[in-house]
Design an enzyme around this catalytic site. Structure first.
Site, PDB file in Angstrom:
ATOM      1  N   ARG A  22      19.247  14.782  -4.222  1.00 21.28           N
ATOM      2  CA  ARG A  22      17.842  14.472  -3.913  1.00 21.28           C
ATOM      3  C   ARG A  22      17.675  12.980  -3.621  1.00 21.28           C
ATOM      4  O   ARG A  22      16.877  12.584  -2.778  1.00 21.28           O
ATOM      5  CB  ARG A  22      16.909  14.927  -5.051  1.00 21.28           C
ATOM      6  CG  ARG A  22      15.474  14.502  -4.874  1.00 21.28           C
ATOM      7  CD  ARG A  22      14.457  15.414  -5.564  1.00 21.28           C
ATOM      8  NE  ARG A  22      14.793  15.741  -6.942  1.00 21.28           N
ATOM      9  CZ  ARG A  22      14.705  14.896  -7.975  1.00 21.28           C
ATOM     10  NH1 ARG A  22      14.263  13.669  -7.799  1.00 21.28           N
ATOM     11  NH2 ARG A  22      15.033  15.283  -9.187  1.00 21.28           N
TER      12      ARG A  22
ATOM     13  N   ASP B 279       3.617   8.254  15.896  1.00 24.08           N
ATOM     14  CA  ASP B 279       4.357   9.515  15.999  1.00 24.08           C
ATOM     15  C   ASP B 279       5.072   9.495  17.355  1.00 24.08           C
ATOM     16  O   ASP B 279       4.440   9.613  18.400  1.00 24.08           O
ATOM     17  CB  ASP B 279       3.354  10.679  15.889  1.00 24.08           C
ATOM     18  CG  ASP B 279       4.033  12.056  15.929  1.00 24.08           C
ATOM     19  OD1 ASP B 279       5.157  12.155  16.454  1.00 24.08           O
ATOM     20  OD2 ASP B 279       3.415  13.024  15.452  1.00 24.08           O
TER      21      ASP B 279
ATOM     22  N   TYR C 179      -1.258  15.805  17.313  1.00 23.57           N
ATOM     23  CA  TYR C 179      -0.667  17.012  16.734  1.00 23.57           C
ATOM     24  C   TYR C 179      -1.651  17.581  15.706  1.00 23.57           C
ATOM     25  O   TYR C 179      -2.097  16.854  14.804  1.00 23.57           O
ATOM     26  CB  TYR C 179       0.693  16.685  16.088  1.00 23.57           C
ATOM     27  CG  TYR C 179       1.238  17.847  15.328  1.00 23.57           C
ATOM     28  CD1 TYR C 179       1.674  18.978  16.009  1.00 23.57           C
ATOM     29  CD2 TYR C 179       1.268  17.864  13.944  1.00 23.57           C
ATOM     30  CE1 TYR C 179       2.142  20.086  15.318  1.00 23.57           C
ATOM     31  CE2 TYR C 179       1.738  18.954  13.245  1.00 23.57           C
ATOM     32  CZ  TYR C 179       2.171  20.058  13.932  1.00 23.57           C
ATOM     33  OH  TYR C 179       2.619  21.158  13.240  1.00 23.57           O
TER      34      TYR C 179
ATOM     35  N   LYS D 268      12.065  18.695  16.824  1.00 21.66           N
ATOM     36  CA  LYS D 268      11.832  18.816  18.260  1.00 21.66           C
ATOM     37  C   LYS D 268      13.027  18.252  19.049  1.00 21.66           C
ATOM     38  O   LYS D 268      14.091  18.819  19.014  1.00 21.66           O
ATOM     39  CB  LYS D 268      10.502  18.138  18.616  1.00 21.66           C
ATOM     40  CG  LYS D 268       9.353  18.511  17.650  1.00 21.66           C
ATOM     41  CD  LYS D 268       8.953  19.973  17.715  1.00 21.66           C
ATOM     42  CE  LYS D 268       8.005  20.409  16.594  1.00 21.66           C
ATOM     43  NZ  LYS D 268       6.806  19.643  16.405  1.00 21.66           N
TER      44      LYS D 268
HETATM   45  C1  LIG Z   1       5.891  19.388  15.483  1.00 22.42           C
HETATM   46  C2  LIG Z   1       5.204  18.097  15.396  1.00 22.42           C
HETATM   47  C3  LIG Z   1       4.850  17.550  14.146  1.00 22.42           C
HETATM   48  C4  LIG Z   1       5.084  18.273  12.841  1.00 22.42           C
HETATM   49  O1  LIG Z   1       6.443  18.422  12.554  1.00 22.42           O
HETATM   50  P1  LIG Z   1       7.078  19.647  11.719  1.00 22.42           P
HETATM   51  O2  LIG Z   1       8.545  19.359  11.808  1.00 22.42           O
HETATM   52  O3  LIG Z   1       6.646  20.925  12.369  1.00 22.42           O
HETATM   53  O4  LIG Z   1       6.546  19.549  10.333  1.00 22.42           O
HETATM   54  C5  LIG Z   1       4.233  16.304  14.138  1.00 22.42           C
HETATM   55  N1  LIG Z   1       3.978  15.642  15.283  1.00 22.42           N
HETATM   56  C6  LIG Z   1       4.280  16.136  16.483  1.00 22.42           C
HETATM   57  C7  LIG Z   1       3.940  15.367  17.719  1.00 22.42           C
HETATM   58  C8  LIG Z   1       4.910  17.377  16.584  1.00 22.42           C
HETATM   59  O5  LIG Z   1       5.206  17.873  17.799  1.00 22.42           O
END
Ligand SMILES: *Cc1c(COP(=O)(O)O)cnc(C)c1O
Length: 374
Positions: free
Chosen positions: A47, A171, A99, A196
């Protein structure tokens, strides 16, 4: 070194046991002390640290040009960690287009812990400036944004926030460090859903935070990470590191494909509007050209005739999977309003496309047949 080289070099591993070229997988949750009761490699318990996670974190820090990276079990766990570093009474600015899960965390979870937030059009620096209050601690940016692909000027916003003593978090999931490096433009923190493009094959969930400086904020976030335990497993870390090796070639080809699709769709009479910062007519075009190497592999279209026609188009496609998420090798199409439910702000005739690595001409032929009149 350039990003292609960094991606390969930073995911290499020095294996003193067998000299394997590819990293071994360290499934052990615990690490042995020597006779002097020291931890010979600094690893104690998974962890807190794990060799596979440490490798991923160092690759992410190098790619983004940051001092330190922390890997999480999902993008949402990474986002949550930023909010968990704040105090009750603090205020956060989030984009009006972002998002879906980001403002939802603030609204449904963190409002109970005393965090306040405002939604602002972050493509307008003046709007951000006006929304900053004495208790504003974070301006959250997402550029290009989801699903309208609005572009925020990272350099301008980061400078304005620094002058007002506010942190900027970007982000960078859609652009990836190949196309955009927010820390080098003055942002304090980069957030990723590694689910992603970084993972890149729609088969592993993960998230990350990368910090420009290893200061009190990074250390507090590290405490949330290791004490809270929302960490990726050794195998998930290994998978994301493997994805990173091919990130640059995938993202550049996906962006080239998206550009072709955007131009085809923008010229089609059944399409009302294409949101893509690679089109000169797009409001984000000039800023995207300045701060991104390429406009990226994501685009949204608004179909003439409303939700019915949008759903009909999605239903007739053969090469695009009708699924949520993005950044994998396969093309995906999604009606965001259906995915987000009754509180969605997405236009009802909007389809979001994650352009994959199929041949652009095959994808265009598929769109052309699906767009033929009924
Ligand atoms: C998918 C996504 C998230 C969230 O991520 P998870 O891995 O699904 O928790 C946050 N920001 C953007 C732009 C995303 O495409």
């Amino acid at each position: 070194m350039r990003p292609e080289t960094i991606a390969i070099q930073s995911t290499r591993f020095t294996d003193t046991n067998a000299a394997s070229v590819v990293a071994p997988l360290y499934l052990s949750t615990t690490f042995e002390r020597n006779e002097e009761y020291e931890l010979p490699h600094g690893f104690l318990y998974t962890r807190a640290h794990n060799p596979n996670r440490q490798q991923l974190e160092s690759a992410l820090a190098t790619l983004e040009g940051g001092a330190l990276a922390l890997a999480f079990s999902s993008g949402q766990a990474a986002t949550m960690t930023v909010f968990q570093c704040l105090q009750p009474g603090d205020h956060v600015i989030v984009p009006d287009d972002a998002y879906y899960g980001t403002p939802l965390l603030l609204q449904d979870l963190f409002s109970r812990w005393g965090l306040h937030f405002s939604r602002v059009d972050t493509s307008q620096a003046e709007a951000i400036s006006q929304a900053i209050r004495p208790e504003t601690k974070v301006v959250w940016l997402e550029t290009p944004s989801n699903p309208l692909l609005k572009v925020a000027d990272l350099e301008v916003v980061a400078r304005l926030c620094r002058e007002r003593g506010v942190l900027t978090v970007c982000d960078n999931t859609w652009a990836t460090p190949i196309l955009q490096r927010p820390l080098l433009l003055g942002c304090d923190v980069v957030m990723h859903s590694t689910t992603k493009y970084l993972g890149g094959h729609s088969d592993v969930l993960g998230g990350a935070l990368v910090f420009r400086e290893d200061g009190p904020l990074a250390q507090r976030a590290r405490m949330v990470q290791t004490l809270g335990g929302a960490v990726p497993s050794p195998f998930d870390s290994w998978m994301i590191s493997r994805g990173i090796k091919t990130l640059a070639v995938r993202v550049r080809q996906q962006s080239a494909n998206a550009q072709q699709l955007a131009e085809f769709l923008a010229a089609h009479p059944a399409i009302e509007r294409v949101h893509y910062p690679g089109l000169p007519s797009d409001p984000g075009y000039a800023v995207a050209r300045r701060q991104m190497e390429l406009p990226g592999g994501m685009l949204s279209v608004r179909v003439a005739g409303g939700a019915v026609e949008a759903l009909r188009l999605a239903g007739r496609l053969r090469l695009f999977a009708r699924a949520t998420s993005l950044g994998g090798v396969e093309s995906l199409i999604e009606h965001r309003a259906s995915a987000e439910g009754p509180t969605s702000q997405s236009p009802p005739n909007l389809l979001r496309v994650s352009v994959g690595l199929e041949h652009a001409e095959d994808l265009i032929a598929d769109l052309a047949q699906a767009l033929e009149p009924a």
